[in-house]
Design an enzyme around this catalytic site. Structure first.
Site: not given
Ligand code: DGL
Length: 273
Positions: A11-12, A43-44, A75-77, A190-192
């Site tokens: 992930d990021s 990453y967004g 990470c979705n992004t 977003c996994t966060h």
């Molecule tokens: N955790 C990441 C996701 O699922 C992205 C968070 C980020 O880097 O902006 O999209």
């Protein structure tokens, strides 16, 4: 070979831990490597071409040095952009992605008003648009690109800081009310975000289902392990889990304790490699 499968979770930042914890709950005795590209976080807001290059470069390095049997892009992004490139480049390695859980949200919504809470990158993706067209044609879908929420989750994890007003302003656009109908399901794309789930429940203006796909991703990992690595699964080995941070920064005490909670006890030794 006398080793159980090695799984790389990427992930990021720390958001991928929400997926990591579900996978390790199902399969506690495998070898795990968690990689946070904290030097590239968030990453967004990345340009798509640059993000594709970055993720491929990091994953390529980790495949060369770590030889994972499976890679989870938690990470979705990144997944909504890079997954197809990774699969094409390394066809022998199973890649599992994390993409917005629009299908289950649309299936379970009673009001047919759902929201997708994600990074600005994920809400812009063609991939996300296709999921909406394919699975949520009968719903009103509100896409909410949050510029700050992943950063707020990182702050909570690194420093234990929670700012209610900031969280409220990021989640409020998800809550839509039209006549007597209102949003009843919000996709955590977003996994966060599941890291802040307790706060979301507490601060929501009305109760909704917060859809966290992490348990389903873990089940998918488990299924693919049985398909691809069945022999290795019979191997016993002590639980080995380590973390890499691309910045090379050593975790401070709070983060170190938190990583310990995830079984990532060797993190401080391996962060700079
Ligand atoms: N955790 C990441 C996701 O699922 C992205 C968070 C980020 O880097 O902006 O999209």
């Amino acid at each position: 070979m006398n080793c159980p499968p090695k799984i790389l979770v990427f992930d990021s930042g720390l958001g991928g831990l929400t997926v990591f914890s579900e996978i390790t709950r199902l399969r506690p005795n495998l070898t795990y490597l968690y990689c946070a590209d904290d030097a590239g976080f968030p990453y967004g807001s990345w340009n798509e071409e640059a993000l594709i290059d970055r993720v491929i470069t990091i994953i390529s390095g980790l495949i060369a040095t770590e030889s994972p049997d499976m890679v989870v892009i938690a990470c979705n992004t990144a997944s909504t952009l890079v997954l197809s490139h990774l699969r094409r480049r390394w066809p022998m390695i199973p890649f599992i992605g994390t993409v917005p859980a629009i299908k289950p949200a649309a299936e379970q919504s009673r009001s047919h008003m759902i929201s997708v809470l994600a990074t600005p990158g994920t809400v812009k993706r063609d991939y996300t648009q296709k999921l909406i067209t394919q699975f949520a044609g009968h719903c009103q879908v509100t896409l909410v690109g949050s510029g700050n929420l992943a950063g707020l989750a990182e702050r909570a994890m690194h420093h234990g800081e929670i700012n209610d007003a900031e969280i409220i302003s990021e989640i409020m656009p998800c809550f839509v009310e039209i006549n007597d109908k209102r949003t009843d399901s919000i996709v955590l794309a977003c996994t966060h975000y599941p890291l802040l789930l307790k706060e979301f429940h507490r601060l929501a203006p009305w109760p909704v289902d917060w859809i966290n796909p992490a348990p389903a991703i873990a089940r998918r990992v488990d299924y693919l392990l049985m398909q691809h690595c069945q022999e290795l699964l019979t191997q016993q080995s002590p639980n080995k889990r380590s973390a890499i941070f691309t910045s090379g920064k050593k975790p401070d005490l709070l983060l170190k304790n938190l990583l310990n909670d995830y079984g990532l006890s060797q993190a401080s030794d391996v962060t700079t490699r």
